[in-house]
Design a protein around this motif. Structure first.
Motif, short mmCIF file in Angstrom:
data_model
loop_
_atom_site.label_atom_id
_atom_site.label_comp_id
_atom_site.label_asym_id
_atom_site.label_seq_id
_atom_site.Cartn_x
_atom_site.Cartn_y
_atom_site.Cartn_z
N UNK A 188 0.85 -1.19 0.00
CA UNK A 188 0.00 0.00 0.00
C UNK A 188 0.89 1.24 0.00
N UNK A 189 0.62 2.16 -0.92
CA UNK A 189 1.46 3.34 -1.08
C UNK A 189 0.62 4.59 -0.80
N UNK A 190 1.13 5.43 0.08
CA UNK A 190 0.51 6.72 0.36
C UNK A 190 1.48 7.83 -0.01
N UNK A 191 0.95 8.87 -0.58
CA UNK A 191 1.76 10.06 -0.88
C UNK A 191 1.31 11.18 0.04
N UNK A 192 2.20 11.61 0.94
CA UNK A 192 1.93 12.72 1.84
C UNK A 192 2.34 13.98 1.09
N UNK A 193 1.38 14.60 0.45
CA UNK A 193 1.64 15.72 -0.46
C UNK A 193 1.82 17.01 0.35
N UNK A 194 3.02 17.57 0.34
CA UNK A 194 3.30 18.79 1.09
C UNK A 194 2.77 20.04 0.41
N UNK A 195 2.27 19.88 -0.80
CA UNK A 195 1.70 21.02 -1.51
C UNK A 195 2.70 21.84 -2.30
N UNK A 196 3.97 21.48 -2.25
CA UNK A 196 4.97 22.22 -3.01
C UNK A 196 4.84 21.90 -4.50
N UNK A 197 4.92 22.93 -5.31
CA UNK A 197 4.82 22.78 -6.75
C UNK A 197 6.08 23.33 -7.41
N UNK B 193 3.67 16.61 11.23
CA UNK B 193 4.66 16.51 12.29
C UNK B 193 5.14 15.07 12.43
N UNK B 194 6.47 14.87 12.40
CA UNK B 194 7.00 13.51 12.53
C UNK B 194 7.21 13.13 14.00
N UNK B 195 7.06 11.86 14.28
CA UNK B 195 7.34 11.32 15.61
C UNK B 195 8.29 10.15 15.45
N UNK B 196 9.40 10.23 16.17
CA UNK B 196 10.45 9.23 16.01
C UNK B 196 10.86 8.66 17.35
N UNK B 197 11.44 7.47 17.30
CA UNK B 197 12.03 6.82 18.46
C UNK B 197 13.50 6.61 18.14
N UNK C 12 11.82 6.63 12.40
CA UNK C 12 10.58 7.38 12.25
C UNK C 12 9.40 6.42 12.45
N UNK C 13 8.50 6.79 13.35
CA UNK C 13 7.37 5.93 13.68
C UNK C 13 6.11 6.30 12.91
N UNK C 14 5.81 7.60 12.86
CA UNK C 14 4.56 8.01 12.24
C UNK C 14 4.60 9.50 11.91
N UNK C 15 3.63 9.92 11.13
CA UNK C 15 3.42 11.33 10.82
C UNK C 15 2.01 11.69 11.26
N UNK C 16 1.89 12.84 11.91
CA UNK C 16 0.57 13.34 12.25
C UNK C 16 0.27 14.54 11.36
N UNK C 17 -0.83 14.43 10.60
CA UNK C 17 -1.18 15.46 9.63
C UNK C 17 -1.96 16.59 10.30
N UNK C 18 -2.10 17.69 9.61
CA UNK C 18 -2.75 18.87 10.17
C UNK C 18 -4.22 18.60 10.51
N UNK D 9 13.09 16.33 11.49
CA UNK D 9 13.67 15.42 12.47
C UNK D 9 15.01 15.91 12.98
N UNK D 10 15.59 16.88 12.29
CA UNK D 10 16.93 17.38 12.62
C UNK D 10 16.89 18.90 12.74
N UNK D 11 16.17 19.44 13.72
CA UNK D 11 16.00 20.90 13.82
C UNK D 11 17.29 21.65 14.04
N UNK D 12 18.35 20.99 14.55
CA UNK D 12 19.62 21.66 14.78
C UNK D 12 20.47 21.76 13.52
N UNK D 13 20.02 21.07 12.49
CA UNK D 13 20.73 21.17 11.22
C UNK D 13 22.01 20.37 11.15
#
Length: 319
Positions: free
Chosen positions: A34-43, A186-190, A194-200, A221-225
Motif C-alpha cells: 500500500x502506497x501513500x503520498x503525503x503531499x506537502x503542496x509544493x509545486x 509533524x513527525x514522531x520518532x524513536x 521514524x514511527x509516524x506522521x501526524x497530519x494537520x 527530524x533534525x531541527x539543529x541542522x
C-alpha cells in the motif's frame, strides 16, 4: 528490519514525490504493498523545465506514462543531447549526444583511436563521428538505416515541470496511490527510527518505510541542522521566451565566469535557468551584468530574464 514492507509513505511534493510513489505502486502494488503520498503542496517554481536523459524514457515505461500525455500536458519535446558552450574557455562548443561516438575497432573503443589521432593533429571533433549528434543538429530522429554503423541513437525529453507534475499526479490516482494533504505534518520518532506522521487534520500515517523526496522530513527530524548541507548555488533565475521554430532537439548549457545558463526548448516556449555558484561569493556573474541586475537590489528577476532571452532569441535565431 526483517518484516516485509507492506505500507510505504512517500513525503514531499513537486515532481520527485509523485514519481517515487508511482514507481513503488507500479513495481510492488501487485504484491499488496500500500502506497501513500503525503503531499506537502509544493509545486515546481514558475518557468521550471526539466532535461530528461534517455533513461527517463525507459523509466516512463515502468511508470505507465505514454508519450501523448507528456506532449499534451507537459509541452514535451524530444531531447537527443546537450550542447556545452565555453566550458573549456573561449566560445568552443561540444554536443554531448545520447548515442555512440564512432564504432569500436581493433578491440578498442573508438574514442581511444580518436584521442590518439587528436594528439597527432586531427582537427575533427568527436561529435562529428556520432550519428546521434549529426541527427540532432539536422533536426532528425530515428534509427540508423545502415546496420553496419551499429551506433545507438537515443532520446530523452524536455519537459515543463508543472505539467509533468500534473501528469504524474494523475497517474498516481490511476495506480491506486492514496494522496493525503501533508502540509504541516509533524513527525514522531524513536531514536533514529521514524514511527509516524501526524497530519494537520489530525490523521496519523504509519508505515513500514518512509521515503523523503525533498529533504524536508529530515529537517523536521533534525531541527539543529546537523545533517543539513549548504545550497548548491547562490542564485537561480528562471525565465521563458517565445518558442523556437523549428524546435532544436537538444538543450544548450553556456558557461559564464560565475556559473552557467541552460536553455531548454519546449513545445510552447524556450525555458531557461541561470545559476550563480556559491564559491564565487558576491561577485557579479556575466549574466548578472548583462541583465543589469544588482544582487543587492530587489527586483523582478524573471522579467529581466525574459527580456534578455527575447533579445537573444531575436538576434540569434536558435540555441
Amino acid at each position: 528490519m526483517n518484516a516485509p514492507v507492506e505500507r510505504v509513505a512517500v513525503y514531499g511534493g513537486g515532481v520527485a514525490a509523485p514519481m517515487a510513489a508511482l514507481a513503488i505502486a507500479r513495481a510492488f502494488g501487485r504484491l499488496g504493498t500500500q502506497v501513500s503520498w503525503i503531499d506537502t503542496g509544493e509545486t515546481p517554481a514558475p518557468h521550471s523545465a526539466l532535461v530528461g536523459l534517455p533513461d527517463l524514457a525507459s523509466f516512463h515505461r515502468l511508470l505507465g506514462l505514454g508519450d501523448a500525455a507528456l506532449i499534451e500536458s507537459a509541452s514535451a519535446t524530444l531531447n537527443m543531447g546537450q550542447q556545452f558552450v565555453g566550458w573549456s574557455g573561449g566560445e568552443g562548443t561540444f554536443l554531448h549526444a545520447y548515442g555512440d561516438a564512432g564504432t569500436p575497432f581493433a578491440m578498442l573503443p573508438f574514442v581511444q583511436h580518436w584521442t590518439r589521432a587528436r594528439q597527432a593533429g586531427l582537427r575533427v571533433a568527436l561529435e562529428d563521428f556520432c550519428l546521434a549528434a549529426a541527427a540532432a543538429k539536422e533536426g532528425r530522429i530515428g534509427e540508423a538505416q545502415d546496420p553496419a554503423t551499429r551506433q545507438a541513437v537515443k532520446h530523452g525529453w524536455h519537459l515543463d515541470a508543472t505539467g509533468y507534475a500534473a501528469v504524474l499526479r494523475t497517474a498516481c490516482k490511476g495506480a491506486g496511490v492514496t494522496i493525503l494533504a501533508g502540509a504541516g505534518a509533524q513527525p514522531f520518532a524513536d531514536n533514529d527510527r521514524l514511527l509516524r506522521l501526524e497530519l494537520a487534520d489530525g490523521q496519523t500515517v504509519a508505515a513500514d518505510l518512509f521515503v523523503d523526496t525533498d529533504g524536508k522530513l529530515i529537517e523536521l527530524l533534525d531541527p539543529q541542522g546537523a545533517m543539513r548541507t549548504d545550497a548548491l548555488c547562490n542564485r537561480l533565475i528562471r525565465g521563458s521566451a517565445t518558442r523556437l521554430d523549428p524546435s532544436p532537439l537538444y538543450s544548450r548549457v553556456t558557461a559564464h565566469p560565475a556559473g552557467w545558463v541552460t536553455l531548454m526548448p519546449l513545445a510552447d516556449r524556450l525555458a531557461s535557468a541561470a545559476v550563480e555558484l556559491n564559491e564565487l561569493g558576491g561577485e557579479f556573474s556575466a549574466l548578472s551584468q548583462e541583465l543589469q541586475f544588482d544582487p543587492e537590489q530587489a527586483g523582478d528577476l524573471t522579467a529581466r530574464m525574459n527580456t534578455w532571452l527575447e533579445t537573444k532569441r531575436k538576434h540569434g535565431g536558435d540555441l
